[in-house]
Design a protein around this motif. Structure first.
Motif, PDB file in Angstrom:
ATOM      1  N   UNK A  19       0.885  -1.130   0.017  1.00  0.00           N
ATOM      2  CA  UNK A  19       0.051  -0.025  -0.088  1.00  0.00           C
ATOM      3  C   UNK A  19       0.798   1.344  -0.095  1.00  0.00           C
ATOM      4  N   UNK A  20       0.532   2.175  -0.750  1.00  0.00           N
ATOM      5  CA  UNK A  20       1.541   3.536  -1.006  1.00  0.00           C
ATOM      6  C   UNK A  20       1.275   4.172   0.352  1.00  0.00           C
ATOM      7  N   UNK A  21       0.341   4.269   0.644  1.00  0.00           N
ATOM      8  CA  UNK A  21       0.017   5.103   2.006  1.00  0.00           C
ATOM      9  C   UNK A  21      -0.896   4.628   3.066  1.00  0.00           C
ATOM     10  N   UNK A  22      -0.540   4.313   4.145  1.00  0.00           N
ATOM     11  CA  UNK A  22      -1.466   3.700   5.247  1.00  0.00           C
ATOM     12  C   UNK A  22      -1.918   4.662   6.241  1.00  0.00           C
ATOM     13  N   UNK A  23      -3.118   5.172   6.671  1.00  0.00           N
ATOM     14  CA  UNK A  23      -3.495   5.948   7.341  1.00  0.00           C
ATOM     15  C   UNK A  23      -4.290   5.305   8.639  1.00  0.00           C
ATOM     16  N   UNK A  24      -4.195   5.934   9.655  1.00  0.00           N
ATOM     17  CA  UNK A  24      -4.686   5.362  10.868  1.00  0.00           C
ATOM     18  C   UNK A  24      -5.251   6.396  11.587  1.00  0.00           C
ATOM     19  N   UNK A  25      -6.395   6.845  11.128  1.00  0.00           N
ATOM     20  CA  UNK A  25      -7.194   8.225  11.417  1.00  0.00           C
ATOM     21  C   UNK A  25      -7.324   8.139  13.164  1.00  0.00           C
ATOM     22  N   UNK A  26      -7.824   7.351  13.477  1.00  0.00           N
ATOM     23  CA  UNK A  26      -7.916   7.424  15.056  1.00  0.00           C
ATOM     24  C   UNK A  26      -6.540   7.874  16.033  1.00  0.00           C
ATOM     25  N   UNK A  27      -5.780   6.695  15.543  1.00  0.00           N
ATOM     26  CA  UNK A  27      -4.536   7.063  16.336  1.00  0.00           C
ATOM     27  C   UNK A  27      -3.698   8.447  15.928  1.00  0.00           C
ATOM     28  N   UNK A  28      -3.751   8.542  14.698  1.00  0.00           N
ATOM     29  CA  UNK A  28      -3.163   9.597  14.133  1.00  0.00           C
ATOM     30  C   UNK A  28      -3.506  11.077  14.766  1.00  0.00           C
ATOM     31  N   UNK A  29      -4.728  10.886  14.765  1.00  0.00           N
ATOM     32  CA  UNK A  29      -5.569  12.224  15.316  1.00  0.00           C
ATOM     33  C   UNK A  29      -5.520  12.311  16.687  1.00  0.00           C
ATOM     34  N   UNK A  30      -5.316  11.394  17.314  1.00  0.00           N
ATOM     35  CA  UNK A  30      -5.311  11.218  18.973  1.00  0.00           C
ATOM     36  C   UNK A  30      -3.773  11.623  19.343  1.00  0.00           C
ATOM     37  N   UNK A  31      -2.981  11.162  18.369  1.00  0.00           N
ATOM     38  CA  UNK A  31      -1.715  11.975  18.554  1.00  0.00           C
ATOM     39  C   UNK A  31      -1.406  13.128  18.516  1.00  0.00           C
ATOM     40  N   UNK A  32      -2.089  13.635  17.425  1.00  0.00           N
ATOM     41  CA  UNK A  32      -1.942  14.904  17.157  1.00  0.00           C
ATOM     42  C   UNK A  32      -2.355  15.864  18.211  1.00  0.00           C
ATOM     43  N   UNK A  33      -3.637  15.582  18.646  1.00  0.00           N
ATOM     44  CA  UNK A  33      -4.326  16.380  19.638  1.00  0.00           C
ATOM     45  C   UNK A  33      -3.637  16.289  21.022  1.00  0.00           C
ATOM     46  N   UNK A  34      -2.824  15.041  21.503  1.00  0.00           N
ATOM     47  CA  UNK A  34      -2.308  14.767  22.710  1.00  0.00           C
ATOM     48  C   UNK A  34      -1.225  15.965  22.587  1.00  0.00           C
ATOM     49  N   UNK A  35      -0.392  16.060  21.395  1.00  0.00           N
ATOM     50  CA  UNK A  35       0.793  16.799  21.210  1.00  0.00           C
ATOM     51  C   UNK A  35       0.379  18.228  21.566  1.00  0.00           C
ATOM     52  N   UNK A  36      -0.707  18.715  20.846  1.00  0.00           N
ATOM     53  CA  UNK A  36      -1.099  20.132  20.887  1.00  0.00           C
ATOM     54  C   UNK A  36      -1.653  20.503  22.375  1.00  0.00           C
ATOM     55  N   UNK A  37      -2.249  19.586  22.976  1.00  0.00           N
ATOM     56  CA  UNK A  37      -2.942  19.998  24.323  1.00  0.00           C
ATOM     57  C   UNK A  37      -1.756  20.096  25.252  1.00  0.00           C
ATOM     58  N   UNK A  38      -0.882  19.085  24.970  1.00  0.00           N
ATOM     59  CA  UNK A  38       0.228  18.911  26.183  1.00  0.00           C
ATOM     60  C   UNK A  38       1.254  20.159  26.028  1.00  0.00           C
ATOM     61  N   UNK A  39       1.386  20.887  24.941  1.00  0.00           N
ATOM     62  CA  UNK A  39       1.945  21.883  24.829  1.00  0.00           C
ATOM     63  C   UNK A  39       1.404  23.220  24.977  1.00  0.00           C
ATOM     64  N   UNK A  40       2.148  24.326  25.598  1.00  0.00           N
ATOM     65  CA  UNK A  40       1.283  25.674  25.867  1.00  0.00           C
ATOM     66  C   UNK A  40       1.353  26.511  24.259  1.00  0.00           C
ATOM     67  N   UNK A  41       2.529  26.212  23.794  1.00  0.00           N
ATOM     68  CA  UNK A  41       2.785  27.199  22.546  1.00  0.00           C
ATOM     69  C   UNK A  41       2.306  26.561  21.246  1.00  0.00           C
ATOM     70  N   UNK A  42       2.610  24.988  21.123  1.00  0.00           N
ATOM     71  CA  UNK A  42       2.334  24.424  20.041  1.00  0.00           C
ATOM     72  C   UNK A  42       0.806  24.600  19.530  1.00  0.00           C
ATOM     73  N   UNK A  43       0.478  25.085  18.135  1.00  0.00           N
ATOM     74  CA  UNK A  43      -1.101  25.050  17.913  1.00  0.00           C
ATOM     75  C   UNK A  43      -1.080  24.005  16.820  1.00  0.00           C
ATOM     76  N   UNK A  44      -0.229  23.544  16.138  1.00  0.00           N
ATOM     77  CA  UNK A  44      -0.431  22.191  15.249  1.00  0.00           C
ATOM     78  C   UNK A  44       0.745  22.034  14.582  1.00  0.00           C
TER      79      UNK A  44
END
Ligand code: ADP
Length: 222
Positions: free
Chosen positions: A118-143
């Motif tokens: 597969x050329x691209x594998x996405x894992x939307x629930x995990x990826x989005x969870x990771x993304x949100x965790x990273x942004x809410x853990x940081x005070x200055x990172x928005x995205x």
């Protein structure tokens, strides 16, 4: 970003994820064939996609008769039926489809999908969870956007600490090895800002660099 060329897509599986991809691609003006075994799902997309077809993608004859190998890009968004997802991907690969994006439901599923090409594998629930965790853990990172295991593009909010300083004053490239590629200020955006550009509290800095350096800059802002 909207590509200038019109491409032909096929989306297999019209659940929440595949359905959303189908809607968005159609809205972007792309040619989309929507495919699902479920008649109700297909009907839902008859007015949205260029074509909507009831079909079982695990049947090779069906895939051939749809002319699937002529599509520029095929998205496999079959949810929990991992076997069907893998089988479909394998056949798309064998039929010579150029670009295949598949939704994975878990890490094992992802591993197999990568193995069969597969050329691209996405894992939307995990990826989005990771993304949100990273942004809410940081005070200055928005995205952020992961470029590799060690490099990212991040959006950081400028605070009082650097208010009024120019890029030259801050000297971020030499001190942190980070590059500010753009500054967003309200509705304005300055792409490739000059060294003499001043930063104000509330500006959004879009920067690229190594993750540990980004961390170090975040600490500097605190
Ligand atoms: P999501 O988590 O994205 O909502 P779902 O499991 O709800 O995913 O949706 C997956 C879709 O894929 C369903 O509409 C289902 O009918 C469809 N589907 C499952 N197997 C096949 C198949 N072999 N061929 C075509 N569509 C399939």
């Amino acid at each position: 970003y909207v590509s200038g060329s019109k491409k032909e897509f096929a989306v297999i599986g019209l659940g929440r994820f595949g359905g959303s991809i189908c809607r968005e691609l159609s809205q972007l003006g792309m040619e989309v064939m929507a495919i699902d075994v479920d008649e109700d799902r297909v009907n839902e997309f008859s007015n949205i996609a260029s074509h909507a077809v009831i079909a079982d993608s695990t049947d090779e004859m069906v895939l051939k008769s749809l002319g699937i190998r002529n599509f520029d890009h095929v998205v496999v968004a079959i949810g929990d039926n991992i076997q069907a997802s893998i089988l479909t991907t394998l056949m798309l690969k064998e039929l010579g489809v150029e670009n295949i994006t598949v939704k994975a439901t878990n890490d094992y599923h992802e591993k197999v999908l990568r193995k069969i090409g597969a050329d691209q594998v996405v894992h939307p629930e995990r990826d989005m969870g990771k993304r949100i965790a990273n942004t809410i853990a940081s005070t200055s990172v928005l995205d952020y956007l992961e470029l590799s295991d060690e490099h990212s593009v991040v959006e950081l909010m400028a605070n009082k600490r650097i208010h009024g300083q120019t890029l030259q004053d801050l000297n971020i490239r030499a001190r942190f090895g980070l590059n500010i590629v753009a500054i967003k200020r309200g509705k304005e955006i300055f792409v490739s800002p000059r060294a003499t550009e001043a930063i104000y509290e509330g500006d959004i800095l879009i920067m690229i660099g190594a993750d540990d350096e980004i961390d170090r800059f975040e600490v500097y802002l605190e």
